[in-house]
Design a protein around this motif. Structure first.
Motif, short mmCIF file in Angstrom:
data_model
loop_
_atom_site.label_atom_id
_atom_site.label_comp_id
_atom_site.label_asym_id
_atom_site.label_seq_id
_atom_site.Cartn_x
_atom_site.Cartn_y
_atom_site.Cartn_z
N MET A 108 0.85 -1.20 0.00
CA MET A 108 0.00 0.00 0.00
C MET A 108 0.88 1.25 0.00
SD MET A 108 -2.70 1.12 2.93
CE MET A 108 -3.10 2.83 3.16
N ILE A 109 0.57 2.15 -0.92
CA ILE A 109 1.35 3.40 -0.99
C ILE A 109 0.93 4.33 0.14
CG2 ILE A 109 1.73 5.49 -2.35
CD1 ILE A 109 1.42 3.73 -4.86
N THR A 110 1.89 4.78 0.91
CA THR A 110 1.56 5.64 2.05
C THR A 110 2.12 7.05 1.94
OG1 THR A 110 3.48 4.84 3.25
CG2 THR A 110 1.40 3.69 3.64
N VAL A 111 2.96 7.29 0.94
CA VAL A 111 3.44 8.66 0.71
C VAL A 111 3.29 9.01 -0.76
CG1 VAL A 111 5.10 8.71 2.61
CG2 VAL A 111 5.85 7.96 0.37
N ARG A 112 3.13 10.32 -1.01
CA ARG A 112 3.05 10.82 -2.39
C ARG A 112 3.74 12.18 -2.44
NH1 ARG A 112 -3.01 9.86 -4.80
NH2 ARG A 112 -2.87 7.60 -5.02
N VAL A 113 4.22 12.53 -3.63
CA VAL A 113 4.90 13.80 -3.80
C VAL A 113 4.15 14.64 -4.83
CG1 VAL A 113 6.48 12.94 -5.58
CG2 VAL A 113 7.18 14.83 -4.12
N GLY A 114 4.17 15.95 -4.67
CA GLY A 114 3.53 16.86 -5.63
C GLY A 114 4.43 18.03 -5.91
N LEU A 115 4.30 18.58 -7.13
CA LEU A 115 5.13 19.70 -7.58
C LEU A 115 4.22 20.86 -7.96
CD1 LEU A 115 7.94 20.78 -8.54
CD2 LEU A 115 7.42 19.72 -10.75
N GLY A 116 4.57 22.06 -7.51
CA GLY A 116 3.79 23.24 -7.87
C GLY A 116 4.70 24.33 -8.42
N HIS A 117 4.16 25.09 -9.35
CA HIS A 117 4.91 26.21 -9.95
C HIS A 117 3.94 27.36 -10.18
CE1 HIS A 117 7.94 28.18 -12.55
NE2 HIS A 117 6.86 28.72 -13.08
N ASP A 118 4.41 28.60 -10.03
CA ASP A 118 3.57 29.73 -10.38
C ASP A 118 4.46 30.91 -10.76
OD1 ASP A 118 1.13 30.91 -10.86
OD2 ASP A 118 0.91 31.70 -8.84
N THR A 119 3.96 31.73 -11.67
CA THR A 119 4.62 32.97 -12.09
C THR A 119 3.58 34.08 -12.12
OG1 THR A 119 6.10 31.74 -13.56
CG2 THR A 119 5.92 34.11 -13.94
N HIS A 120 3.90 35.23 -11.58
CA HIS A 120 3.03 36.41 -11.69
C HIS A 120 3.87 37.62 -12.04
CE1 HIS A 120 -1.00 35.30 -9.78
NE2 HIS A 120 -0.30 34.19 -9.77
N ARG A 121 3.26 38.57 -12.77
CA ARG A 121 3.94 39.80 -13.14
C ARG A 121 4.02 40.75 -11.95
NH1 ARG A 121 1.45 43.08 -16.39
NH2 ARG A 121 -0.53 41.99 -16.26
N LEU A 122 5.10 41.54 -11.90
CA LEU A 122 5.25 42.59 -10.89
C LEU A 122 4.68 43.89 -11.45
CD1 LEU A 122 8.82 41.93 -9.56
CD2 LEU A 122 6.84 42.32 -8.10
N VAL A 123 3.80 44.51 -10.69
CA VAL A 123 3.14 45.74 -11.14
C VAL A 123 3.10 46.76 -10.00
CG1 VAL A 123 1.72 44.60 -12.89
CG2 VAL A 123 0.86 44.83 -10.54
N GLU A 124 2.89 48.02 -10.41
CA GLU A 124 2.72 49.09 -9.41
C GLU A 124 1.34 48.95 -8.76
OE1 GLU A 124 5.02 51.58 -9.04
OE2 GLU A 124 6.31 51.03 -10.73
N GLY A 125 1.24 49.44 -7.54
CA GLY A 125 -0.07 49.58 -6.91
C GLY A 125 -0.64 48.32 -6.33
N LEU A 180 0.21 20.54 -3.34
CA LEU A 180 -0.60 19.68 -2.47
C LEU A 180 -1.72 19.01 -3.27
CD1 LEU A 180 -0.82 21.92 0.71
CD2 LEU A 180 0.68 19.96 0.30
N LEU A 181 -2.37 19.79 -4.16
CA LEU A 181 -3.42 19.20 -5.01
C LEU A 181 -2.81 18.09 -5.87
CD1 LEU A 181 -5.28 22.46 -6.14
CD2 LEU A 181 -6.23 20.65 -4.68
N GLY A 182 -1.61 18.36 -6.40
CA GLY A 182 -0.96 17.36 -7.24
C GLY A 182 -0.61 16.10 -6.47
N ALA A 183 -0.08 16.27 -5.27
CA ALA A 183 0.31 15.11 -4.47
C ALA A 183 -0.89 14.22 -4.17
CB ALA A 183 0.96 15.58 -3.17
N ALA A 184 -2.04 14.86 -3.94
CA ALA A 184 -3.25 14.11 -3.59
C ALA A 184 -4.04 13.67 -4.81
CB ALA A 184 -4.13 14.95 -2.66
N GLY A 185 -3.54 14.01 -6.02
CA GLY A 185 -4.25 13.61 -7.24
C GLY A 185 -5.55 14.37 -7.43
#
Ligand code: MG
Length: 162
Positions: A1-18, A51-56
């Motif tokens: 039985m699999i008891t551990v899982r791994v997930g990877l997350g990435h995000d990019t956002h632009r830097l703006v004034e205000g 986390l969403l990825g790790a949990a499928g």
């Protein structure tokens, strides 16, 4: 039985004034902030995706679509909190994470520990289970020109034993 899982997350956002600059739920003093439909917190977005990825459970775009006015200027801690509840409901808990923030400016060295401590608090983990690293863009590309920031997170989860 699999008891551990791994997930990877990435995000990019632009830097703006205000816009305020939020990283891992920590308000960082800087002249510009991250654009986005929500508060633009790349660290919480990448963490939620890991986390969403790790949990499928798909991805943050499916779970919290930016077409939904409900999430306009949303506090990204909400995404994390709801995702943690979904993991708990599926009998998963977070073991540890490793976070890399890519930012040319401001210098994140002095606040890495604050971000780590806040993430640990939000996740209910010891600070030792959360690692935060910062990299510049070496003055090249969209990160290096300070047009954007990015974040990558890898997270391990384990099955809660009955
Ligand atoms: Mg995002």
């Amino acid at each position: 039985m699999i008891t551990v899982r791994v997930g990877l997350g990435h995000d990019t956002h632009r830097l703006v004034e205000g816009r305020p600059l939020l990283l891992g739920g920590v308000l960082v003093a800087h002249a510009r902030g991250l654009s986005g439909h929500s508060d633009g917190d790349i660290v919480l977005h990448a963490l939620t995706d890991a986390l969403l990825g790790a949990a499928g459970l798909g991805d943050i775009g499916d779970a919290y679509p930016d077409s939904d006015p409900k999430w306009k200027d949303a506090d990204s801690r909400l995404f994390l909190r709801e995702t943690l509840a979904r993991l708990d409901g599926a009998d998963w808990r977070v073991v540890n994470l490793d976070v890399i923030i890519f930012a040319q400016e401001p210098k994140l060295g002095p606040i890495k520990a604050d971000i780590r401590d806040n993430l640990a608090r939000l996740l209910g983990l010891d600070a030792g289970a959360v690692n935060v690293k910062a990299k510049t863009g070496e003055h090249v590309g969209h990160i290096g020109r300070a047009e954007a920031m990015a974040c990558q997170v890898v997270a391990l989860i384990e099955r809660i034993q009955p």
